[in-house]
Motif scaffolding. Structure first.
Motif, PDB file in Angstrom:
ATOM      1  N   VAL A  33      22.612 -27.708  27.998  1.00  9.52           N
ATOM      2  CA  VAL A  33      22.562 -29.170  27.894  1.00  9.52           C
ATOM      3  C   VAL A  33      23.360 -29.587  26.662  1.00  9.52           C
ATOM      4  N   ALA A  34      24.236 -30.564  26.822  1.00 14.33           N
ATOM      5  CA  ALA A  34      25.079 -31.017  25.711  1.00 14.33           C
ATOM      6  C   ALA A  34      24.226 -31.415  24.512  1.00 14.33           C
ATOM      7  N   THR A  39      26.110 -25.644  19.378  1.00  8.76           N
ATOM      8  CA  THR A  39      26.359 -26.813  18.536  1.00  8.76           C
ATOM      9  C   THR A  39      27.379 -26.533  17.440  1.00  8.76           C
ATOM     10  N   ARG A  40      27.433 -25.294  16.963  1.00  9.82           N
ATOM     11  CA  ARG A  40      28.442 -24.959  15.957  1.00  9.82           C
ATOM     12  C   ARG A  40      29.839 -25.066  16.566  1.00  9.82           C
ATOM     13  N   LEU A  49      31.933 -30.400  26.011  1.00 14.80           N
ATOM     14  CA  LEU A  49      32.734 -29.230  26.353  1.00 14.80           C
ATOM     15  C   LEU A  49      32.028 -27.945  25.927  1.00 14.80           C
ATOM     16  N   ALA A  50      31.333 -28.003  24.811  1.00 15.87           N
ATOM     17  CA  ALA A  50      30.575 -26.825  24.369  1.00 15.87           C
ATOM     18  C   ALA A  50      29.509 -26.450  25.392  1.00 15.87           C
ATOM     19  N   ILE A 212      29.897 -15.434  20.542  1.00 10.86           N
ATOM     20  CA  ILE A 212      30.795 -16.587  20.540  1.00 10.86           C
ATOM     21  C   ILE A 212      30.082 -17.771  19.901  1.00 10.86           C
ATOM     22  N   ASP A 213      30.473 -18.074  18.679  1.00  7.58           N
ATOM     23  CA  ASP A 213      29.922 -19.216  17.950  1.00  7.58           C
ATOM     24  C   ASP A 213      31.006 -20.180  17.480  1.00  7.58           C
TER      25      ASP A 213
END
Length: 240
Positions: A33-34, A39-40, A49-50, A212-213
């Motif tokens: 969920v956006a 968030t990073r 997009l994240a 992946i951050d």
């Protein structure tokens, strides 16, 4: 979609570990969920997009687990609701045959303990637990993480940022040792390993992967694994 290629199961486990069995797979994840996931990364590319990237990462992970052992041996411990998630319906389709339970606990350490206990409640046997931050994971990597359980109580896979990407346990109830371990820190791997050893468990090590951050993380993983849903979502317009 093509039919997954059957994968080999690990060799029989050591004497005293019970009958030989393929491991169960456990994914501990957030609904994409956006504003609630990645968030990073979202601070650089935008939260919408994240969330797309997180959904693709989760889907790749679900497929790897299903291909490794079959959906009937797969479990998802989920924080949030897929109804509100990016590609929620698509994710639900990939969960056909899986057992899905909600995450329970105040901190992530408590949630991990409960997630493993939920798997243990379905019957005896080893478990391989991953998150949703390593879409480059493959069925072979998952089964390789389980293989040392033949002569170890647990297996820990380091992440490049100091955390860990996989924890395999011969007895999922042994995850109780994680209670009180600080998560998402540069020393989480070392602290987790120390807690498991202090609980009397013998711990092996498996492959190192990159979580992946950040944009740099995503670029690096796509360069290594250009196929899959994550790579498709990480378009040239996004990648640096």
């Amino acid at each position: 979609m093509s039919t997954p290629t059957p994968r080999p199961t690990p060799a029989p486990y050591a004497a005293g570990a019970g009958p030989a069995a393929a491991p169960r797979m456990l994914v501990v994840a957030k609904a994409p969920v956006a504003g609630r996931v990645k968030t990073r990364l979202g601070a650089d590319i935008g939260m919408d997009l994240a969330a797309e990237i997180a959904a693709a990462s989760l889907l790749d992970t679900l497929v790897a687990c299903t291909d490794a052992v079959g959906p009937d041996r797969c479990h998802l411990s989920l924080d949030g609701e897929l109804l509100d998630a990016v590609h929620g319906e698509r994710i639900r389709r990939h969960l056909h045959g899986w057992q899905v339970t909600p995450q329970v606990g105040d901190g992530f350490d408590e949630r991990l303990v409960r997630a493993h206990a939920d798997v243990a409640a379905t019957g005896p046997g080893p478990v391989v637990q991953v998150g949703m931050d390593t879409p480059q994971v493959t069925p072979d990597l998952l089964l390789a993480a389980a293989a040392p359980l033949a002569d170890h109580d647990g297996v820990l896979g380091p992440a490049e940022d100091g955390g860990w990407w996989v924890l395999a346990l011969r007895d999922p109830l042994a995850a109780a040792a994680l209670r009180g371990v600080p998560m998402s820190t540069p020393t989480t791997h070392d602290d987790t390993r120390a807690a498991l050893v202090a609980a009397g468990l013998s711990i092996a090590t498996t492959a190192v992967l990159r979580d992946i951050d950040t944009v740099a993380d995503a670029d690096a993983v796509v360069a290594l694994v250009p196929g899959g849903r994550f790579a498709a979502a990480w378009s040239p317009e996004v990648a640096s």
